[in-house]
Design an enzyme around this catalytic site. Structure first.
Site, PDB file in Angstrom:
ATOM      1  N   ARG A 209       0.842  -1.208   0.000  1.00  0.00           N
ATOM      2  CA  ARG A 209       0.000   0.000   0.000  1.00  0.00           C
ATOM      3  C   ARG A 209       0.864   1.240   0.000  1.00  0.00           C
ATOM      4  O   ARG A 209       1.823   1.334   0.751  1.00  0.00           O
ATOM      5  CB  ARG A 209      -0.905   0.005   1.236  1.00  0.00           C
ATOM      6  CG  ARG A 209      -1.873  -1.154   1.218  1.00  0.00           C
ATOM      7  CD  ARG A 209      -2.817  -1.132   2.391  1.00  0.00           C
ATOM      8  NE  ARG A 209      -3.630  -2.336   2.369  1.00  0.00           N
ATOM      9  CZ  ARG A 209      -4.537  -2.652   3.287  1.00  0.00           C
ATOM     10  NH1 ARG A 209      -4.749  -1.838   4.298  1.00  0.00           N
ATOM     11  NH2 ARG A 209      -5.232  -3.768   3.187  1.00  0.00           N
TER      12      ARG A 209
ATOM     13  N   ARG B 141       2.314   0.831  10.262  1.00  0.00           N
ATOM     14  CA  ARG B 141       1.855   1.219   8.936  1.00  0.00           C
ATOM     15  C   ARG B 141       3.022   1.147   7.957  1.00  0.00           C
ATOM     16  O   ARG B 141       3.778   2.094   7.789  1.00  0.00           O
ATOM     17  CB  ARG B 141       1.269   2.634   8.994  1.00  0.00           C
ATOM     18  CG  ARG B 141       0.373   3.003   7.826  1.00  0.00           C
ATOM     19  CD  ARG B 141      -0.289   4.353   8.052  1.00  0.00           C
ATOM     20  NE  ARG B 141      -1.204   4.329   9.186  1.00  0.00           N
ATOM     21  CZ  ARG B 141      -2.480   3.943   9.111  1.00  0.00           C
ATOM     22  NH1 ARG B 141      -2.980   3.561   7.968  1.00  0.00           N
ATOM     23  NH2 ARG B 141      -3.237   3.929  10.191  1.00  0.00           N
TER      24      ARG B 141
ATOM     25  N   GLU C 188      -6.271  -1.350  15.493  1.00  0.00           N
ATOM     26  CA  GLU C 188      -6.843  -2.307  14.549  1.00  0.00           C
ATOM     27  C   GLU C 188      -5.850  -3.400  14.159  1.00  0.00           C
ATOM     28  O   GLU C 188      -4.711  -3.136  13.812  1.00  0.00           O
ATOM     29  CB  GLU C 188      -7.281  -1.573  13.267  1.00  0.00           C
ATOM     30  CG  GLU C 188      -7.868  -2.521  12.234  1.00  0.00           C
ATOM     31  CD  GLU C 188      -8.059  -1.861  10.861  1.00  0.00           C
ATOM     32  OE1 GLU C 188      -8.214  -0.631  10.814  1.00  0.00           O
ATOM     33  OE2 GLU C 188      -8.041  -2.600   9.866  1.00  0.00           O
TER      34      GLU C 188
ATOM     35  N   SER D 279     -10.056  -6.643  10.257  1.00  0.00           N
ATOM     36  CA  SER D 279     -11.241  -5.927   9.827  1.00  0.00           C
ATOM     37  C   SER D 279     -12.046  -6.914   8.993  1.00  0.00           C
ATOM     38  O   SER D 279     -11.573  -7.404   7.979  1.00  0.00           O
ATOM     39  CB  SER D 279     -10.790  -4.736   8.988  1.00  0.00           C
ATOM     40  OG  SER D 279     -11.867  -3.897   8.706  1.00  0.00           O
TER      41      SER D 279
ATOM     42  N   ARG E 287       1.281  -6.504  12.673  1.00  0.00           N
ATOM     43  CA  ARG E 287       0.624  -5.918  13.849  1.00  0.00           C
ATOM     44  C   ARG E 287       0.468  -6.948  14.960  1.00  0.00           C
ATOM     45  O   ARG E 287       0.470  -6.602  16.143  1.00  0.00           O
ATOM     46  CB  ARG E 287      -0.731  -5.330  13.459  1.00  0.00           C
ATOM     47  CG  ARG E 287      -0.564  -4.081  12.609  1.00  0.00           C
ATOM     48  CD  ARG E 287      -1.865  -3.341  12.388  1.00  0.00           C
ATOM     49  NE  ARG E 287      -1.624  -2.151  11.556  1.00  0.00           N
ATOM     50  CZ  ARG E 287      -2.559  -1.244  11.278  1.00  0.00           C
ATOM     51  NH1 ARG E 287      -3.789  -1.385  11.757  1.00  0.00           N
ATOM     52  NH2 ARG E 287      -2.264  -0.203  10.536  1.00  0.00           N
TER      53      ARG E 287
END
Length: 415
Positions: A261, A276, A348, A351, A388
RNA sequence: GGAUAGGUGGGUGAGUGGCCGAAACCACAUCCCUGCUAAGGAUGCGCAUGGGUAACUGUGCCGAGGGUUCAAAUCCCUCCCUAUCCA
């Protein structure tokens, strides 16, 4: 894509529902008009074409019978000009319609709370209690560097910012987590698949990343190919343009892939550490179901991800996203947030989303029931983001001296 | 990178300008017959979209996009993909 027939039929209802997702009613009004205009343009064209087809047939007969065709030819030629014009009109309408329609997000479910941002998300429940530390827990980047697990500088050296390198036990743990998660998901009935990390435009349009979010994707130079931002894209599109026999549903799959990303809109956020990154590992769950079953499978997926965290002894909470925080393609999303004692907050880690028929309509994934082809429901969820999870393990299992205890569940994977 | 052969409905595969949305076979569905670890027969059976309560019907689709023609799966051009061979 939203259902244009539904929009045409129940405009006010759709409009109200989408306003919760901050979609401008004017845009919908425009969409509705364009849709109507396209329909009319099509009818015009089709009538002309029907005339052309029948005249052509007649023409053949004339020839066969040796009749004079010059008069018919004139008529046919005149009609041809009209057809060309009609096609042009239709094409313009189509482009206009598609441009708007593809950029309209999915309609949120009834039970999704209304809200503007993540502050309005609804906590469903907390699972496991965060443990008390007798010392001030450190943040993961400190622990990662101290233990020699993650090297942030060398990642930058190799690529650019937001890349890192895992060494030794850090690298082993990543691999262990991937295996652990895949095995766990398999036992829950999600069949393992291994898919390409590069996909074409059609795949990304099918799951909704394109055309709207191109700036977030890494694109290959000189080719219409992109690095996947999530395994959801290749795995869901496995069934693109297919009609699946009903007996084959639900199809439940799990896949490990790297994810890429650009994080275009995230400048300045989470710059430190590995929360991130531009490239990260993720194990994904994807399900394709009949509409009746999608709620049930959704719950299974949430439970699967949550139980995975239980197995790793990581405290977490389930959060239902509010309408404003919902992703583009999602009708409903439950985020799972893991407790990070170093940051003293939940972050988070998974999801899970039900897109209902939104992706299915774009990707043309259908199933046959009573001789009718109906759209399936597609669902996806992370289980889990590997980086994560590693962060969560470091922060939750840290000792006062900065060493890290390995969760029992992972021990079999580290020998 | 070069050469050759191809890309047709769920599958195999026929089809070189109109009677082709497309033979045949397989698979599938329903029915009939038979009677037991299976055979035979009949019928139906592509996708999308518009109109119609429905029967039915219009349009588009034979890898994609253009072109020629009154008319294209079929002829021409470009591109993509697959297989095999060569580098």
């Amino acid at each position: 894509m939203i259902d244009l027939k539904l929009l045409q039929k129940d405009f006010d209802e759709v409009s109200t529902k989408l306003s919760r997702k901050n979609v401008d009613a004017k845009l919908l009004e425009e969409l509705k008009t364009k849709n109507q205009e396209l329909k009319e343009a099509k009818a015009t064209y089709e009538n002309l074409q029907a005339a052309q087809n029948s005249m052509s047939k007649e023409f053949g007969l004339y020839k066969q019978q040796g009749k004079d065709t010059s008069e018919l030819k004139q008529k046919v030629d005149a009609n041809k000009i009209k057809i060309a014009e009609a096609i042009e009109v239709q094409r313009i309408k189509e482009d206009e319609l598609e441009k708007i329609a593809m950029a309209i997000p999915n309609i949120p479910d009834e039970d999704v709370p209304t809200g503007a941002s993540e502050d309005d998300n609804l906590e469903i429940k907390k699972v496991l209690t965060p443990k008390e530390f007798a010392f001030t827990p450190k943040e993961h980047w400190e622990l990662a560097e101290q233990n020699g697990w993650i090297d942030f500088e060398r990642g930058v050296k190799l690529a650019t910012s937001r890349f890192s390198v895992a060494f030794g036990m850090g690298a082993k743990l990543e691999r262990a987590l991937i295996n652990f998660m895949l095995n766990f998901n398999s036992k829950r009935g999600f069949a393992e698949v291994s898919v390409p990390a590069i996909v074409n435009r059609a795949a990304l349009e099918g799951t909704g990343q394109l055309p709207k979010f191109e700036e977030d994707l890494y694109k290959l130079q000189d080719q219409e190919l992109f690095l996947i931002p999530t395994a959801e894209v290749p795995v869901t599109n496995l069934y693109q343009d297919e009609i699946i026999p009903k007996e084959a549903l639900p199809i439940k799959m799990t896949a490990y892939t790297p994810c890429f990303r650009k994080e275009a809109g995230a400048a300045g956020r989470d710059t430190r550490g590995m929360i991130r990154q531009h490239q990260f590992h993720k194990v994904e769950l994807v399900a394709i179901t009949t509409p009746d079953e999608s709620d049930k499978v959704f719950d299974e997926m949430v439970a699967c991800a949550s139980d995975l965290l239980n197995a790793l002894e990581l405290p977490h909470r389930l959060v239902m996203l509010c309408s404003g925080d919902l992703g583009f393609g999602a009708a409903k999303t439950v985020d799972i947030e893991v407790w990070l004692p170093g940051q003293n907050r939940y972050r988070e880690i998974s999801s899970v989303s039900n897109t209902r028929d939104f992706q299915a309509r774009r990707a043309k994934i259908r199933f046959k029931e009573n001789d009718k082809n109906l759209l399936v429901h597609t669902l996806n969820g992370s289980s889990l983001a590997v980086g994560r999870t590693l962060v969560a393990i470091m922060e939750n299992f840290q000792n006062e001296d900065g060493s890290i205890t390995i969760p029992k569940a992972l021990e079999p994977y580290l020998n």
